[in-house]
Design a protein around this motif. Structure first.
Motif, PDB file in Angstrom:
ATOM      1  N   LEU A   1      -8.706   5.314 -13.963  1.00 56.08           N
ATOM      2  CA  LEU A   1      -8.858   6.379 -12.980  1.00 56.08           C
ATOM      3  C   LEU A   1     -10.160   6.235 -12.192  1.00 56.08           C
ATOM      4  O   LEU A   1     -10.180   6.450 -10.969  1.00 56.08           O
ATOM      5  CB  LEU A   1      -8.808   7.746 -13.676  1.00 56.08           C
ATOM      6  CG  LEU A   1      -8.889   8.975 -12.769  1.00 56.08           C
ATOM      7  CD1 LEU A   1      -7.755   8.977 -11.760  1.00 56.08           C
ATOM      8  CD2 LEU A   1      -8.872  10.253 -13.610  1.00 56.08           C
ATOM      9  N   GLU A   2     -11.239   5.878 -12.846  1.00 53.25           N
ATOM     10  CA  GLU A   2     -12.514   5.764 -12.153  1.00 53.25           C
ATOM     11  C   GLU A   2     -12.495   4.639 -11.118  1.00 53.25           C
ATOM     12  O   GLU A   2     -13.187   4.714 -10.098  1.00 53.25           O
ATOM     13  CB  GLU A   2     -13.656   5.551 -13.158  1.00 53.25           C
ATOM     14  CG  GLU A   2     -13.960   6.783 -13.989  1.00 53.25           C
ATOM     15  CD  GLU A   2     -14.184   8.018 -13.112  1.00 53.25           C
ATOM     16  OE1 GLU A   2     -14.985   7.930 -12.158  1.00 53.25           O
ATOM     17  OE2 GLU A   2     -13.546   9.051 -13.367  1.00 53.25           O
TER      18      GLU A   2
ATOM     19  N   PRO B   1      -2.358  13.007 -15.685  1.00 54.02           N
ATOM     20  CA  PRO B   1      -3.589  12.226 -15.574  1.00 54.02           C
ATOM     21  C   PRO B   1      -4.175  11.914 -16.942  1.00 54.02           C
ATOM     22  O   PRO B   1      -3.850  12.564 -17.948  1.00 54.02           O
ATOM     23  CB  PRO B   1      -4.522  13.138 -14.772  1.00 54.02           C
ATOM     24  CG  PRO B   1      -3.968  14.518 -14.953  1.00 54.02           C
ATOM     25  CD  PRO B   1      -2.489  14.343 -15.095  1.00 54.02           C
ATOM     26  N   GLU B   2      -5.056  10.920 -16.977  1.00 50.74           N
ATOM     27  CA  GLU B   2      -5.678  10.501 -18.230  1.00 50.74           C
ATOM     28  C   GLU B   2      -6.355  11.681 -18.922  1.00 50.74           C
ATOM     29  O   GLU B   2      -7.069  12.463 -18.293  1.00 50.74           O
ATOM     30  CB  GLU B   2      -6.720   9.412 -17.953  1.00 50.74           C
ATOM     31  CG  GLU B   2      -6.120   8.110 -17.465  1.00 50.74           C
ATOM     32  CD  GLU B   2      -7.194   7.089 -17.101  1.00 50.74           C
ATOM     33  OE1 GLU B   2      -8.339   7.258 -17.566  1.00 50.74           O
ATOM     34  OE2 GLU B   2      -6.888   6.145 -16.366  1.00 50.74           O
TER      35      GLU B   2
ATOM     36  N   GLU C   1      -0.119  11.405  -8.459  1.00 58.25           N
ATOM     37  CA  GLU C   1      -1.186  10.697  -7.771  1.00 58.25           C
ATOM     38  C   GLU C   1      -0.533   9.833  -6.706  1.00 58.25           C
ATOM     39  O   GLU C   1       0.650   9.486  -6.810  1.00 58.25           O
ATOM     40  CB  GLU C   1      -2.011   9.844  -8.745  1.00 58.25           C
ATOM     41  CG  GLU C   1      -1.197   8.830  -9.535  1.00 58.25           C
ATOM     42  CD  GLU C   1      -2.039   8.026 -10.523  1.00 58.25           C
ATOM     43  OE1 GLU C   1      -3.284   8.015 -10.392  1.00 58.25           O
ATOM     44  OE2 GLU C   1      -1.440   7.398 -11.427  1.00 58.25           O
TER      45      GLU C   1
ATOM     46  N   LYS D   1      -9.645   3.682  -9.516  1.00 54.23           N
ATOM     47  CA  LYS D   1      -8.796   4.197  -8.441  1.00 54.23           C
ATOM     48  C   LYS D   1      -9.562   5.155  -7.540  1.00 54.23           C
ATOM     49  O   LYS D   1      -9.374   5.170  -6.308  1.00 54.23           O
ATOM     50  CB  LYS D   1      -7.557   4.882  -9.030  1.00 54.23           C
ATOM     51  CG  LYS D   1      -6.572   3.907  -9.658  1.00 54.23           C
ATOM     52  CD  LYS D   1      -5.319   4.585 -10.165  1.00 54.23           C
ATOM     53  CE  LYS D   1      -5.535   5.332 -11.455  1.00 54.23           C
ATOM     54  NZ  LYS D   1      -4.260   5.773 -12.075  1.00 54.23           N
ATOM     55  N   LYS D   2     -10.444   5.933  -8.122  1.00 56.07           N
ATOM     56  CA  LYS D   2     -11.200   6.912  -7.335  1.00 56.07           C
ATOM     57  C   LYS D   2     -12.166   6.254  -6.353  1.00 56.07           C
ATOM     58  O   LYS D   2     -12.620   6.902  -5.406  1.00 56.07           O
ATOM     59  CB  LYS D   2     -11.962   7.861  -8.267  1.00 56.07           C
ATOM     60  CG  LYS D   2     -11.077   8.918  -8.927  1.00 56.07           C
ATOM     61  CD  LYS D   2     -11.911   9.880  -9.768  1.00 56.07           C
ATOM     62  CE  LYS D   2     -11.067  11.000 -10.345  1.00 56.07           C
ATOM     63  NZ  LYS D   2     -11.871  11.928 -11.168  1.00 56.07           N
TER      64      LYS D   2
ATOM     65  N   PRO E   1      -6.041  11.632  -6.172  1.00 54.73           N
ATOM     66  CA  PRO E   1      -5.872  11.830  -7.608  1.00 54.73           C
ATOM     67  C   PRO E   1      -4.899  12.967  -7.906  1.00 54.73           C
ATOM     68  O   PRO E   1      -4.557  13.765  -7.020  1.00 54.73           O
ATOM     69  CB  PRO E   1      -7.288  12.196  -8.085  1.00 54.73           C
ATOM     70  CG  PRO E   1      -8.189  11.795  -6.981  1.00 54.73           C
ATOM     71  CD  PRO E   1      -7.399  11.926  -5.727  1.00 54.73           C
TER      72      PRO E   1
END
Length: 351
Positions: free
Chosen positions: A72-73, A198-199, A113, A75-76, A90
């Motif tokens: 996720l980090e 989400p995670e 997402e 992708k952000k 997100p």
């Protein structure tokens, strides 16, 4: 239409891939008649014979898998700029129901997402186009196979959209090439969605929704999706119905521009997504919606022959103005400033 008779028809548009039209081809004329009936009755169709082969759709699926599997980090790092419609969104950062001004208990609670790409101003040499509608893309370098695969599918969807516009022109009984000057620098966007919690979020809250009830904003949408339950379409009687793509088919639905042009002879279909929950977990679902929206400066007003005596059509509005109004709700929670017929249809619907 009754709940027992709701049906999304499957139409073979192959005759139109030859470059012919209803004026010269009985086969095209038959397809145009089928499209007119489907667009009046349902607003959703499944199309086969569309010319987008499995190498393109398989490549698109691989591209989605490559990017959405990233942490996720990471992708952000490609998060969408608030002023554009490009890049990563997100989970729980959007609320599609607010594009119609429909409030939920937690407004920004759509759990999908997404990654969004589209046509950029630089692709139209000699035209001074606004970045707000034709922003540059933000391709994710952390997923090296993503861009080439998405570009190949995007090109196929662009060509298919214009084929469909020829068929729609025939179906509406308009002169050949009627829409050409309204779509020659069309806003085109591909929004790729991944439906999964989400995670670190394993709780299913009561107000969690995949993608809230909404209509699409432009002329037409071409949807590729997994054959996983989740997509639901609202019928004219206010009932929701499950819809899944058939083998090899793409789903096509109308957007607000076409509804406004035809004074709801062809309606933009309200739809939502609620993927199934299995053993307390949401079953993963992928989709990619190609939005063919028309030129930013094209005026949406009643088409010839769509208003009969005494009828009042939609007030004129440009494609860009209509999209901006809806996106403000989607991204910021700001409800549209005018009454929308689509909102009334959702308000009257059952659960």
């Amino acid at each position: 239409m009754t709940a027992n008779h709701f049906h999304v028809p499957t139409i073979d548009i192959g005759p139109y891939l030859t470059g012919r039209s209803a004026d010269t081809s009985p086969e095209c004329a038959a397809v145009a008649a089928e499209l007119d009936s489907a667009c009046q009755d349902v607003g959703f169709v499944q199309i086969v014979g569309h010319g987008i082969d499995t190498t393109l759709t398989d490549g698109l699926a691989d591209a989605l898998d490559e990017f959405f599997a990233l942490p996720l980090e990471v992708k952000k790092q490609y998060r969408r700029d608030p002023s554009t419609n490009r890049g990563y969104s997100p989970p729980k950062s959007e609320s599609l129901s607010m594009s119609l001004g429909i409030h939920t208990a937690n407004q920004m609670n759509d759990f999908y997402e997404a990654y969004t790409v589209g046509t950029a101003a630089a692709e139209f040499v000699g035209l001074d186009l606004p970045d707000a509608s034709y922003a540059a893309n933000n391709w994710p370098g952390a997923a090296p196979g993503f861009e080439p695969r998405v570009r190949r599918y995007f090109a196929g969807a662009q060509q298919l959209s214009r084929t469909l516009m020829t068929a729609f022109t025939d179906a509406l009984g308009l002169e050949a090439h009627y829409f050409d000057t309204m779509v020659d620098h069309s806003i085109e966007v591909l929004k790729m969605n991944n439906y999964a919690l989400p995670e670190g979020d394993t709780r299913l809250t009561g107000d969690l929704q995949g993608m809230g009830a909404h209509s699409d904003f432009g002329i037409l949408t071409i949807l590729w999706a997994d054959q996983v339950p989740g997509l639901q379409v609202l019928d004219a009687d206010g009932r929701w119905h499950d819809v899944q793509p058939a083998d090899g088919a793409l789903l096509v639905n109308l957007g607000d521009a076409m509804a406004r042009w035809t004074n709801d002879r062809w309606m933009s279909t309200i739809h939502r997504v609620d993927p199934p929950v299995v053993n307390g977990q949401i079953r993963r679902r992928r989709s990619a919606a190609f939005f063919f929206d028309g030129n930013h400066d094209a005026v949406i007003e009643p088409l010839p022959g769509t208003l009969t005596g005494g009828e009042t059509g939609y007030a004129p509005i440009t494609v860009a103005e209509n999209i901006a109004m809806k996106v403000a709700g989607l991204r910021t929670g700001a409800a549209p400033t005018i009454d929308l017929r689509e909102t009334a249809r959702v308000a009257a619907a059952g659960n």
